[in-house]
Design a protein around this motif. Structure first.
Motif, mmCIF file in Angstrom:
data_model
loop_
_atom_site.group_PDB
_atom_site.id
_atom_site.type_symbol
_atom_site.label_atom_id
_atom_site.label_comp_id
_atom_site.label_asym_id
_atom_site.label_seq_id
_atom_site.Cartn_x
_atom_site.Cartn_y
_atom_site.Cartn_z
ATOM 1 N N GLU A 1 50.542 -33.507 -38.133
ATOM 2 C CA GLU A 1 49.352 -32.924 -37.503
ATOM 3 C C GLU A 1 49.674 -31.471 -37.176
ATOM 4 O O GLU A 1 50.598 -31.202 -36.420
ATOM 5 C CB GLU A 1 49.001 -33.671 -36.213
ATOM 6 C CG GLU A 1 48.832 -35.157 -36.423
ATOM 7 C CD GLU A 1 47.380 -35.596 -36.393
ATOM 8 O OE1 GLU A 1 46.509 -34.723 -36.503
ATOM 9 O OE2 GLU A 1 47.146 -36.801 -36.260
ATOM 10 N N THR A 2 48.915 -30.542 -37.736
ATOM 11 C CA THR A 2 49.222 -29.129 -37.511
ATOM 12 C C THR A 2 48.250 -28.499 -36.532
ATOM 13 O O THR A 2 48.404 -27.351 -36.156
ATOM 14 C CB THR A 2 49.163 -28.346 -38.835
ATOM 15 O OG1 THR A 2 47.889 -28.550 -39.420
ATOM 16 C CG2 THR A 2 50.229 -28.826 -39.789
ATOM 17 N N SER B 1 46.952 -30.127 -29.725
ATOM 18 C CA SER B 1 47.609 -29.683 -28.500
ATOM 19 C C SER B 1 48.847 -28.837 -28.795
ATOM 20 O O SER B 1 49.378 -28.842 -29.901
ATOM 21 C CB SER B 1 48.025 -30.901 -27.682
ATOM 22 O OG SER B 1 49.018 -31.607 -28.394
ATOM 23 N N ARG C 1 52.000 -30.669 -29.957
ATOM 24 C CA ARG C 1 51.813 -31.123 -31.329
ATOM 25 C C ARG C 1 52.069 -29.978 -32.305
ATOM 26 O O ARG C 1 52.750 -30.135 -33.312
ATOM 27 C CB ARG C 1 50.377 -31.637 -31.481
ATOM 28 C CG ARG C 1 50.115 -32.261 -32.822
ATOM 29 C CD ARG C 1 48.713 -32.788 -32.887
ATOM 30 N NE ARG C 1 48.623 -34.160 -32.394
ATOM 31 C CZ ARG C 1 47.473 -34.822 -32.313
ATOM 32 N NH1 ARG C 1 46.357 -34.237 -32.661
ATOM 33 N NH2 ARG C 1 47.450 -36.049 -31.879
ATOM 34 N N ARG C 2 51.539 -28.794 -31.944
ATOM 35 C CA ARG C 2 51.737 -27.645 -32.831
ATOM 36 C C ARG C 2 53.191 -27.193 -32.822
ATOM 37 O O ARG C 2 53.718 -26.721 -33.809
ATOM 38 C CB ARG C 2 50.811 -26.501 -32.440
ATOM 39 C CG ARG C 2 49.471 -26.631 -33.169
ATOM 40 C CD ARG C 2 48.607 -25.446 -32.950
ATOM 41 N NE ARG C 2 47.835 -25.591 -31.726
ATOM 42 C CZ ARG C 2 47.008 -24.671 -31.281
ATOM 43 N NH1 ARG C 2 46.862 -23.542 -31.928
ATOM 44 N NH2 ARG C 2 46.322 -24.865 -30.176
ATOM 45 N N ARG D 1 55.750 -29.157 -32.540
ATOM 46 C CA ARG D 1 56.474 -30.079 -33.423
ATOM 47 C C ARG D 1 56.256 -29.734 -34.893
ATOM 48 O O ARG D 1 57.100 -30.003 -35.727
ATOM 49 C CB ARG D 1 56.010 -31.525 -33.166
ATOM 50 C CG ARG D 1 56.790 -32.215 -32.065
ATOM 51 C CD ARG D 1 56.609 -33.722 -32.162
ATOM 52 N NE ARG D 1 55.222 -34.127 -32.060
ATOM 53 C CZ ARG D 1 54.575 -34.295 -30.915
ATOM 54 N NH1 ARG D 1 55.195 -34.091 -29.782
ATOM 55 N NH2 ARG D 1 53.309 -34.668 -30.904
ATOM 56 N N VAL E 1 56.623 -39.420 -38.807
ATOM 57 C CA VAL E 1 55.503 -38.769 -38.101
ATOM 58 C C VAL E 1 54.291 -39.687 -38.042
ATOM 59 O O VAL E 1 53.435 -39.529 -37.176
ATOM 60 C CB VAL E 1 55.077 -37.395 -38.696
ATOM 61 C CG1 VAL E 1 56.128 -36.355 -38.463
ATOM 62 C CG2 VAL E 1 54.693 -37.474 -40.139
#
Lengths: 259, 266
Positions: A179-180, A183, A186-187, A189, B107
């Protein structure tokens, strides 16, 4: 590759055909003179000349689309801030209750905004009518080292290429479930999976580019000939000298008391 | 029920012309191994990107395994579709082959046991056993490509998309790829191979879809895909070498070595 960053618009006007150096000197001199000139009317004059050239180049519509987007907010901000808050403010233009608008601030803002308009107009005039690759080519024909010329050229081309690569990498990692968006954690990561392939691929590409240049004789210490000649003339040479000399001339005049 | 269904799909890149002109692309694919062939710019990669939601159609619908792609995120589709891109260097970033291959399932937060099972199977099937702890960038291009393929398979996806898997691969590698897709088909998976390698299409793909200028020109068994010579010419593809040979010997349109030998023995 013209690249996504170039503003160049294909055309056949006199300005399109003029030597890149002529346009370069014109641009730089116009900007310098706009900032050296002491009064509003001189700057208005320079702006009128620049706009006439933009019209002659046939890029007026494109020019307004991009230039207004930059100039309008700057001008409005200058007019508001300076008119209300310039420390030199004495003469009232109008008052809305406690809010007073002053003439000194207005004059200051108008001069500053017009100078910025000259800067933007001259820059776009050059960008719209000059192919990016021609800038480096013209400078190299005037003795700039090919290494520097390559630096100038590659800087213009590398950004669109890198953006394209970044798009491919993003696709590849998203297809694996990364997921790019969303939140901040998340970004965060997503940072390494997106950055590392970009850096590694860029390094490999740089090495390959260096080898490709070398096998084409880029490093040879020989006299080079130009692939094509730019259109130059006595008139253009004279214009370049006149414009280039006008700048120190104006500085001397200002020091001597030109008001 | 078809595993993949596209109905009246229209798509255009920003500022570009329509990839799939009126009335749009309609296509249904069942399980087994399908080759997607056609000239550069025919719309092959665009189609595969629509399957996983990396691109969204301007009109029409895309359904994969009963899932409406329009309503799913790319991450959700990644659970169903394993996608191996053309250039492995666009995705490799981990320090070891094992970490790289397990990245997708991790992931996607699959259970540890499932991740380990999928990764072990993918490494084995892609000939990477014994290379698990190597840095991916210490491998040659062909092996890096296998790492990317293994990454796409490690999540045990029901649908597998391989974009130009044979590009730059040597003969043993192509043989391995052929047995891999056959194995996937035996497991009941749907495999879609985008390729220009017609020999591989003839040997390894049971059905073929021919795209030309954004329209499906043929969809059916590979054995008959190259029979219509006008279509082959128009679509800008060439038949497998074995087919050209069979024709010159008057042995019909055999598309694989086995079909050729069978025709020869008759």
């Amino acid at each position: 590759m013209a690249g996504g960053l170039s503003l160049y618009a294909e055309g056949t006007s006199l300005l399109h055909r003029a030597h890149p150096l002529t346009k370069g000197v014109l641009t730089l001199s116009a900007i310098a003179l706009a900032f050296i000139a002491p009064s509003l009317w001189w700057v208005v004059g320079i702006l009128v000349v620049l706009l006439a050239l933009v019209t002659a180049a046939g890029v007026l519509r494109r020019f307004f689309a991009v230039a207004l987007a930059i100039l309008l907010p700057i001008t409005l901000l200058l007019l508001a801030v300076q008119g209300f808050a310039n420390p030199l403010n004495r003469t009232v233009v109008f008052a809305l209750g406690p809010i007073v608008y002053y003439r000194e601030g207005l004059a200051f803002a108008a001069l500053a905004a017009l100078r910025i308009a000259c800067l933007v107009s001259a820059t776009f005039l050059f960008s719209f009518t000059t192919r990016p690759a021609d800038i480096a080519e013209a400078l190299m024909q005037r003795g700039l080292s090919p290494r520097m010329g390559y630096v100038v050229q590659s800087a213009l081309q590398i950004i669109p290429q890198t953006l394209e690569m970044a798009g491919r990498i993003q696709d590849a990692q998203r297809a694996r479930g990364l997921e790019t968006q969303g939140s901040l954690p998340r970004r965060a990561r997503a940072y390494l999976p997106l950055m590392l392939p970009l850096v590694l691929s860029s390094l490999v590409a740089t090495q390959e580019r260096a080898m490709a240049l070398e096998v084409r004789g880029f490093g040879l210490k020989v006299k080079r000939i130009a692939r094509y000649e730019f259109f130059d003339s006595t008139l253009q040479r004279a214009l370049r000298w006149a414009l280039a000399l006008a700048v120190p001339g104006a500085i001397v005049a200002r020091v001597a008391g030109w008001r | 029920m078809p595993e993949i269904r596209l109905e009246d799909v229209r798509f255009a890149y920003p500022g570009g012309v329509d990839v799939y002109p009126e009335p749009g692309l309609t296509l249904a694919l069942g399980d087994g191994v399908t080759a997607l062939v056609g000239e550069n710019g025919a719309g092959k990669t665009t189609l595969t990107k629509l399957l996983i939601g990396l691109l969204r159609p301007r009109a029409g619908s895309v359904t994969v395994q009963g899932e409406d792609v329009a309503k799913a995120t790319v991450a959700a589709m990644a659970r169903i579709v394993g996608y191996s891109f053309q250039n492995p260097d666009d995705q490799l970033f981990e320090r070891t082959v094992r970490a790289e291959v397990s990245f997708g399932p991790r992931v996607l937060r699959k259970p540890v046991a499932e991740v380990e099972r999928g990764v072990a199977w993918a490494l084995e099937a892609c000939g990477l056993k014994g290379r698990e702890e190597v840095h991916p960038h210490d491998l040659g291009l062909s092996e890096r490509k296998w790492v990317a393929i293994a990454s796409a398979l490690a999540g045990e996806p029901q649908v597998v998309v391989l974009d130009e898997p044979t590009l730059g691969q040597d003969y043993p590698s192509r043989e391995r790829l052929r047995s891999l897709v056959a194995q996937l088909a035996d497991m009941g998976r749907t495999v879609l191979v985008v390729t220009h390698d017609m020999d591989f299409v003839g040997e390894a793909c049971s059905s073929t879809v021919v795209l030309s200028e954004g329209a499906v020109r043929y969809a059916g068994p590979t054995a008959a895909a190259f029979a219509d010579r006008d279509l082959v010419d128009e679509a800008g593809i060439e038949p497998p070498h074995v087919t050209s040979l069979a024709r010159r010997l008057g042995l019909g349109d055999a598309v694989s070595e086995r079909a050729f030998l069978a025709a020869l023995g008759r």
